[in-house]
Design a protein around this motif. Structure first.
Motif, PDB file in Angstrom:
ATOM      1  N   LEU A 162      66.703  74.930  69.266  1.00  0.00           N
ATOM      2  CA  LEU A 162      65.292  74.869  69.642  1.00  0.00           C
ATOM      3  C   LEU A 162      64.582  73.624  69.123  1.00  0.00           C
ATOM      4  O   LEU A 162      63.517  73.275  69.619  1.00  0.00           O
ATOM      5  N   VAL A 163      65.154  72.961  68.120  1.00  0.00           N
ATOM      6  CA  VAL A 163      64.530  71.764  67.552  1.00  0.00           C
ATOM      7  C   VAL A 163      64.988  70.540  68.335  1.00  0.00           C
ATOM      8  O   VAL A 163      66.164  70.410  68.693  1.00  0.00           O
ATOM      9  N   THR A 164      64.078  69.624  68.595  1.00  0.00           N
ATOM     10  CA  THR A 164      64.359  68.481  69.456  1.00  0.00           C
ATOM     11  C   THR A 164      64.860  67.277  68.668  1.00  0.00           C
ATOM     12  O   THR A 164      64.748  67.218  67.441  1.00  0.00           O
ATOM     13  N   GLN A 165      65.356  66.301  69.417  1.00  0.00           N
ATOM     14  CA  GLN A 165      65.839  65.071  68.791  1.00  0.00           C
ATOM     15  C   GLN A 165      64.713  64.341  68.070  1.00  0.00           C
ATOM     16  O   GLN A 165      64.905  63.843  66.955  1.00  0.00           O
ATOM     17  N   THR A 166      63.550  64.252  68.673  1.00  0.00           N
ATOM     18  CA  THR A 166      62.457  63.520  68.033  1.00  0.00           C
ATOM     19  C   THR A 166      62.008  64.211  66.751  1.00  0.00           C
ATOM     20  O   THR A 166      61.659  63.547  65.766  1.00  0.00           O
ATOM     21  N   GLU A 167      62.014  65.557  66.748  1.00  0.00           N
ATOM     22  CA  GLU A 167      61.653  66.291  65.531  1.00  0.00           C
ATOM     23  C   GLU A 167      62.671  66.047  64.420  1.00  0.00           C
ATOM     24  O   GLU A 167      62.309  65.839  63.259  1.00  0.00           O
ATOM     25  N   MET A 168      63.943  66.055  64.784  1.00  0.00           N
ATOM     26  CA  MET A 168      64.980  65.806  63.779  1.00  0.00           C
ATOM     27  C   MET A 168      64.944  64.360  63.290  1.00  0.00           C
ATOM     28  O   MET A 168      65.127  64.088  62.097  1.00  0.00           O
ATOM     29  N   THR A 169      64.699  63.423  64.184  1.00  0.00           N
ATOM     30  CA  THR A 169      64.626  62.021  63.786  1.00  0.00           C
ATOM     31  C   THR A 169      63.494  61.788  62.805  1.00  0.00           C
ATOM     32  O   THR A 169      63.630  61.052  61.823  1.00  0.00           O
ATOM     33  N   THR A 223      74.332  68.543  69.337  1.00  0.00           N
ATOM     34  CA  THR A 223      75.185  68.090  70.435  1.00  0.00           C
ATOM     35  C   THR A 223      74.850  66.677  70.894  1.00  0.00           C
ATOM     36  O   THR A 223      75.432  66.187  71.859  1.00  0.00           O
ATOM     37  N   GLY A 224      73.902  66.030  70.194  1.00  0.00           N
ATOM     38  CA  GLY A 224      73.410  64.731  70.656  1.00  0.00           C
ATOM     39  C   GLY A 224      72.226  64.868  71.578  1.00  0.00           C
ATOM     40  O   GLY A 224      71.704  63.871  72.066  1.00  0.00           O
ATOM     41  N   TYR A 225      71.846  66.131  71.876  1.00  0.00           N
ATOM     42  CA  TYR A 225      70.636  66.455  72.630  1.00  0.00           C
ATOM     43  C   TYR A 225      70.718  66.074  74.104  1.00  0.00           C
ATOM     44  O   TYR A 225      69.728  65.696  74.723  1.00  0.00           O
ATOM     45  N   GLN A 266      79.768  71.821  70.958  1.00  0.00           N
ATOM     46  CA  GLN A 266      79.190  73.021  71.560  1.00  0.00           C
ATOM     47  C   GLN A 266      78.447  72.670  72.841  1.00  0.00           C
ATOM     48  O   GLN A 266      77.973  71.543  73.023  1.00  0.00           O
ATOM     49  N   ALA A 267      78.322  73.664  73.722  1.00  0.00           N
ATOM     50  CA  ALA A 267      77.455  73.530  74.885  1.00  0.00           C
ATOM     51  C   ALA A 267      76.007  73.718  74.443  1.00  0.00           C
ATOM     52  O   ALA A 267      75.721  74.393  73.452  1.00  0.00           O
ATOM     53  N   PHE A 268      75.100  73.116  75.190  1.00  0.00           N
ATOM     54  CA  PHE A 268      73.677  73.259  74.895  1.00  0.00           C
ATOM     55  C   PHE A 268      73.126  74.498  75.599  1.00  0.00           C
ATOM     56  O   PHE A 268      73.454  74.728  76.757  1.00  0.00           O
ATOM     57  N   PRO A 269      72.278  75.300  74.923  1.00  0.00           N
ATOM     58  CA  PRO A 269      71.815  75.145  73.549  1.00  0.00           C
ATOM     59  C   PRO A 269      72.856  75.627  72.550  1.00  0.00           C
ATOM     60  O   PRO A 269      73.485  76.665  72.751  1.00  0.00           O
ATOM     61  N   LYS A 270      73.044  74.861  71.494  1.00  0.00           N
ATOM     62  CA  LYS A 270      74.010  75.208  70.457  1.00  0.00           C
ATOM     63  C   LYS A 270      73.477  76.346  69.606  1.00  0.00           C
ATOM     64  O   LYS A 270      72.328  76.776  69.738  1.00  0.00           O
ATOM     65  N   ARG A 271      74.333  76.820  68.681  1.00  0.00           N
ATOM     66  CA  ARG A 271      73.880  77.766  67.668  1.00  0.00           C
ATOM     67  C   ARG A 271      74.629  77.496  66.370  1.00  0.00           C
ATOM     68  O   ARG A 271      75.659  76.817  66.370  1.00  0.00           O
ATOM     69  N   CYS A 272      74.094  78.017  65.283  1.00  0.00           N
ATOM     70  CA  CYS A 272      74.721  77.829  63.974  1.00  0.00           C
ATOM     71  C   CYS A 272      76.213  78.103  64.057  1.00  0.00           C
ATOM     72  O   CYS A 272      76.646  79.073  64.686  1.00  0.00           O
ATOM     73  N   GLY A 273      77.007  77.257  63.407  1.00  0.00           N
ATOM     74  CA  GLY A 273      78.454  77.382  63.490  1.00  0.00           C
ATOM     75  C   GLY A 273      79.015  78.640  62.882  1.00  0.00           C
ATOM     76  O   GLY A 273      80.190  78.962  63.105  1.00  0.00           O
ATOM     77  N   HIS A 274      78.228  79.388  62.108  1.00  0.00           N
ATOM     78  CA  HIS A 274      78.701  80.618  61.483  1.00  0.00           C
ATOM     79  C   HIS A 274      78.116  81.847  62.163  1.00  0.00           C
ATOM     80  O   HIS A 274      78.126  82.941  61.590  1.00  0.00           O
ATOM     81  N   GLU A 325      79.620  78.682  72.628  1.00  0.00           N
ATOM     82  CA  GLU A 325      80.229  78.151  73.849  1.00  0.00           C
ATOM     83  C   GLU A 325      80.478  76.654  73.655  1.00  0.00           C
ATOM     84  O   GLU A 325      79.659  75.953  73.053  1.00  0.00           O
ATOM     85  N   LEU A 326      81.604  76.178  74.196  1.00  0.00           N
ATOM     86  CA  LEU A 326      82.004  74.792  73.994  1.00  0.00           C
ATOM     87  C   LEU A 326      82.020  74.015  75.298  1.00  0.00           C
ATOM     88  O   LEU A 326      82.192  74.590  76.379  1.00  0.00           O
ATOM     89  N   VAL A 327      81.870  72.707  75.187  1.00  0.00           N
ATOM     90  CA  VAL A 327      82.186  71.821  76.299  1.00  0.00           C
ATOM     91  C   VAL A 327      83.681  71.511  76.232  1.00  0.00           C
ATOM     92  O   VAL A 327      84.350  71.823  75.244  1.00  0.00           O
ATOM     93  N   SER A 328      84.214  70.914  77.264  1.00  0.00           N
ATOM     94  CA  SER A 328      85.628  70.535  77.262  1.00  0.00           C
ATOM     95  C   SER A 328      85.845  69.384  76.283  1.00  0.00           C
ATOM     96  O   SER A 328      84.912  68.616  75.990  1.00  0.00           O
TER      97      SER A 328
END
Length: 291
Positions: free
Chosen positions: A60-67, A88-90, A116-124, A129-132
């Motif tokens: 749910l958090v965007t690239q600009t927020e994380m940057t 995922t690189g957004y 992971q496919a978007f939207p990702k989720r915590c790894g634990h 779901e994954l991309v190829s």
């Protein structure tokens, strides 16, 4: 010309010195990590989502927020390297290109990208779901092409262990190393034998994620050094204790028992910031789309 923080992280990895990076998520956590003598810090996406925006770690958090957070914490940390989660690189490779440009300009020492496919989720959490692997290799290529300072490391994370098993995770890890990733991160190995097998079979600098209450056993720094791991991140080490302190204080103020609020693991923690409600929204629209 690279930054002192990037040079420091690269040097520690080249010298095979285990980098222990506590998870930071705001200005005070970054300042305290520096002032207590830590040699690196990890910008935790889960911590930023929860502390900065009151949200669970489900994309749910965007690239600009994380940057913005990364830029502020780089400033607070000074020459202490910041390893930064970028999910995922957004988006598509074109979005990954901009993400890498922005993170590099913010001054991070390493950027972490996952398959992971978007939207990702915590790894634990379950049900990832994954991309190829081919699609993620395009993400990696875009990231490597976009950076202008090779001193900024690119970390490739695979979440294949959960949905597809350890063999697939190791296969993907080896592919991503061959594609040029500087550090490889297999998320959520589930016992000590898996941690040891990854160290033996993946020929690249390795990162291990140690989450309190998560799927991976909390191996000691000494043991990870023996196995040859390059980086150990502890994304929940500060966040869990901070949340416990806040819950204890809040319950003391209004006379409630703290026990019922205490999370037993990542899922319980994210439910404190609304994960169940967000999943209900996602399920509502998924069901309508299938109708």
């Amino acid at each position: 010309m690279t930054t002192p923080a990037r040079a420091s992280l690269r040097r520690m990895i080249d010298e095979k010195q285990l980098v222990v990076a506590p998870g930071v998520f705001d200005g005070i956590s970054a300042q305290l990590a520096k002032r207590t003598g830590h040699h690196a810090a990890y910008l935790t996406g889960a911590g930023v989502a929860a502390s900065g925006f009151g949200l669970p770690d489900i994309g749910l958090v965007t690239q600009t927020e994380m940057t913005g957070r990364a830029r502020m914490m780089v400033r607070a940390l000074g020459d202490v390297p910041l390893i930064a989660d970028a999910d995922t690189g957004y988006g598509a490779p074109i979005n990954v290109t901009r993400t890498v440009q922005e993170y590099e300009a913010a001054g991070v020492a390493a950027i972490q990208l996952e398959d992971q496919a978007f939207p990702k989720r915590c790894g634990h959490l379950p049900d990832k779901e994954l991309v190829s692997p081919e699609q993620f290799e395009l993400t990696l290529r875009a990231a490597l092409d976009a950076r202008t300072d090779a001193g900024m490391l690119v970390i490739a994370r695979t979440d294949a262990r959960g949905p597809l098993g350890l063999d697939e995770a190791i296969d993907r890890a080896s592919r991503y190393a061959a594609a040029g990733a500087d550090v490889i991160f297999i998320e959520a190995p589930q016992d000590t034998a898996e941690i040891e097998r990854i160290a033996a079979e993946v020929q690249a600098p390795l990162l291990l994620n140690l989450v309190i209450g998560g799927l991976t056993p909390l191996e000691s720094a000494e043991r990870l050094q023996e196995l040859g791991y390059a980086i150990a991140i502890h994304p929940s080490a500060l966040l869990a204790h901070a949340a416990l302190g806040m819950l204890s204080s809040l319950c003391e103020l209004n006379g409630k028992e703290v026990g019922p609020f205490l999370p037993a693991g990542p899922e319980d923690f994210f439910n404190l910031v609304g994960m169940a409600e967000w999943f209900e929204i996602g399920e509502r629209y998924r069901t309508e789309a299938q109708a």
